[in-house]
Design an enzyme around this catalytic site. Structure first.
Site, PDB file in Angstrom:
ATOM      1  N   ASP A  72      11.571   0.288   6.687  1.00  0.00           N
ATOM      2  CA  ASP A  72      11.457   1.588   7.344  1.00  0.00           C
ATOM      3  C   ASP A  72      10.002   1.837   7.737  1.00  0.00           C
ATOM      4  O   ASP A  72       9.097   1.154   7.262  1.00  0.00           O
ATOM      5  CB  ASP A  72      11.973   2.724   6.454  1.00  0.00           C
ATOM      6  CG  ASP A  72      11.591   2.524   5.007  1.00  0.00           C
ATOM      7  OD1 ASP A  72      10.458   2.043   4.761  1.00  0.00           O
ATOM      8  OD2 ASP A  72      12.395   2.821   4.125  1.00  0.00           O
ATOM      9  N   ASP A  75       6.972   4.538   7.878  1.00  0.00           N
ATOM     10  CA  ASP A  75       6.462   5.828   7.426  1.00  0.00           C
ATOM     11  C   ASP A  75       5.177   6.139   8.170  1.00  0.00           C
ATOM     12  O   ASP A  75       4.437   5.246   8.564  1.00  0.00           O
ATOM     13  CB  ASP A  75       6.172   5.792   5.926  1.00  0.00           C
ATOM     14  CG  ASP A  75       7.432   5.519   5.110  1.00  0.00           C
ATOM     15  OD1 ASP A  75       8.518   5.941   5.551  1.00  0.00           O
ATOM     16  OD2 ASP A  75       7.332   4.863   4.064  1.00  0.00           O
ATOM     17  N   ASP A 103      -0.764   2.305  -4.381  1.00  0.00           N
ATOM     18  CA  ASP A 103      -0.729   1.384  -5.526  1.00  0.00           C
ATOM     19  C   ASP A 103      -1.468   0.059  -5.284  1.00  0.00           C
ATOM     20  O   ASP A 103      -2.412  -0.262  -5.984  1.00  0.00           O
ATOM     21  CB  ASP A 103       0.707   1.158  -6.022  1.00  0.00           C
ATOM     22  CG  ASP A 103       1.717   0.909  -4.913  1.00  0.00           C
ATOM     23  OD1 ASP A 103       1.299   0.743  -3.752  1.00  0.00           O
ATOM     24  OD2 ASP A 103       2.925   0.858  -5.215  1.00  0.00           O
TER      25      ASP A 103
END
Ligand code: ATP
Ligand code: MG
Length: 462
Positions: free
Chosen positions: A73, A75, A161
């Protein structure tokens, strides 16, 4: 005290100065063309740009494109606040309480737009928390409980992260912006956490699971400094709400790279909190073979673009536990049917304590399990009834895995592969007539049975 004062006065500026400037890579250095960006994401960044905001495709999509993979996807991250984003797009919605994001819709597609945010579980945040500013709160051991403050792009990059997940792609200029060397790490296939590994894993222990998942999915190796503290910190997963652990486990198992993912989890000692049954499975050759077949099959299925269901996966993971319990119940004198249902309930309840997996899967799991013995019954009207069972396909797929795992005879799946397409006369010939003597002697051994029971949980399993 002084640091806090400086921070109060200079606000975000001091933090972004600390994070340094981005390295900006042009098209020839990274090769990602704007045509590779999903049209809806492109429309979103363009509209935000036109309204005077900066907007980037961010996270997994940039990483995957850089690696020549197809993104799951797209973002978008922006310096516009959620409210401002809402004003730019007529077809959009505010989502989430903890940290608001905006869903922008184009036709059937949705793009998730997040505002740059800051979240460092640093001493300042802890002190601010003590003083009642609860926009950033950390627990005493450094676990991040909230991260809902807006920030600069630099801060946004810093709270992500891994370095390869902190890449920002500007489709207009076809540039990648990076602060943490993610492009280089992608090239050398290194998964490296941003910042101090111990601190980052303490802030959010789920990042350890994400490390195992990404290493498996991307075929990266975990940077030694990132990896080092994981074994010690693994028990911190015990503090994560089990619903989140369940979601994370499913992401790993249904990613198309479950086989490698599970191996990685165990190598890092991370499976206790998320797949507690794994030790019992992997310490036993028979179970191991079955799990291997199940994961391999699921991976194939996902890679071919088919869906894989959590219920099916759970049925695989818990099959041997259930079967052992079933046998114990039978040995204790329960009828086959009661023994099976009690065993299914007991095993699912036990897992729920550890994993809190949603009850909505119970029905399907039980159906898959209880169909297994029915595949053995190939006489009279039974095969026809089984064929029209709504879970026939899932039950059959499960049986296939049992065959591959050495837990059922291939003859059985051969029979069931032929039976549905056979002509009436062929089917008639295929039906297996029970030897009356055989059936009787079995019954005598097992004691009385209700005549109406959905019959014979066959000896093979039971
Ligand atoms: P996938 O392809 O599996 O979706 P992804 O990188 O897009 O991979 P997501 O879970 O969708 O992963 O998260 C999107 C982005 O949000 C990540 O790339 C990362 O930058 C950031 N992120 C997600 N979870 C965390 C976390 N626990 N800590 C820090 N950053 C995170
Ligand atoms: Mg994603």
């Amino acid at each position: 005290m002084i640091r806090r004062l400086i921070k109060k006065v200079f606000g975000k500026a001091s933090a972004s100065a600390r994070a340094g400037d981005p390295r900006i890579l042009q098209l020839d250095a990274h090769g990602i063309q704007r045509e590779q960006i999903h049209p809806c994401a492109l429309k979103t960044t363009r509209a935000l740009n036109a309204a005077g905001y900066s907007a980037f495709v961010v996270g997994g999509a940039v990483r995957d494109l850089l690696l020549g993979r197809e993104p799951k996807d797209f973002d978008v991250a922006t310096n516009a606040t959620p409210e401002e984003v809402r004003q730019v797009f007529r077809r959009s919605r505010l989502i989430g309480r903890r940290f608001q994001i905006v869903h922008v819709y184009c036709g059937a597609d949705t793009i998730e737009v997040t505002t740059f945010r800051a979240a460092a579980a640093d001493k300042d945040a802890e002190r601010e928390a003590e003083e009642g500013d609860d926009s950033r709160v950390t627990a005493a051991d450094g676990m991040l409980l909230r991260d809902n403050v807006f920030g600069s792009q630099a801060e946004d990059a810093e709270r992500r992260d891994f370095t390869v997940n902190a890449l920002y792609y500007d489709p207009e200029k076809q540039e990648i912006w990076e602060w943490h060397g993610g492009v280089e790490d992608a090239k050398s296939k290194v998964l490296r956490i941003i910042g101090d590994p111990i601190q980052r894993f303490r802030e959010d222990p789920v990042r350890m699971l994400r490390a195992a998942r990404f290493a498996a999915k991307l075929d990266f190796h975990i940077d030694p400094a990132t990896r080092a503290p994981i074994a010690d910190l693994a028990p911190m997963l015990g503090r994560i709400p089990s619903s989140r652990l369940f979601d994370e486990m499913m992401k790993l198992l249904l990613s198309g790279h479950a086989e490698r993912g599970v191996r990685q989890l165990r190598a890092e000692g991370l499976h206790h909190g998320i797949l507690p049954m794994l030790d019992a499975i992997l310490d036993n050759t028979e179970r191991q073979k079955f799990l291997h077949a199940a994961l391999h099959d699921t991976d194939e299925r996902v890679r071919q673009g088919h869906s894989a269901s959590p219920a099916f996966m759970l049925a695989c993971l818990l099959w041997f536990d259930m079967r052992a319990e079933w046998r114990r119940n039978q040995a204790n004198g329960q009828s086959d049917q009661t023994a099976l249902y009690d065993a299914m309930d007991a095993v699912l309840e036990r897992q729920r304590d550890a994993l809190a997996f949603p009850r909505r899967f119970d029905g399907t799991i039980k159906e898959i399990w209880s169909l297994q013995s029915r595949f053995e019954q190939r006489n009279g009207a039974r095969p026809f009834r089984l064929l029209s069972h709504p879970r026939f396909r899932a039950g059959y797929d499960f049986l296939l895995i049992r065959v591959k795992g050495g837990d059922a005879e291939a003859e059985l799946t051969d029979w069931w592969r032929r039976f549905p397409d056979a002509s009436d006369s062929e089917r008639e010939a295929m039906l297996i007539k029970p030897q009356p003597g055989e059936a009787k002697s079995k019954r005598r051994k097992r004691g009385p049975r209700k005549p109406s029971g959905e019959a014979v949980i066959e000896t093979k399993i039971g």
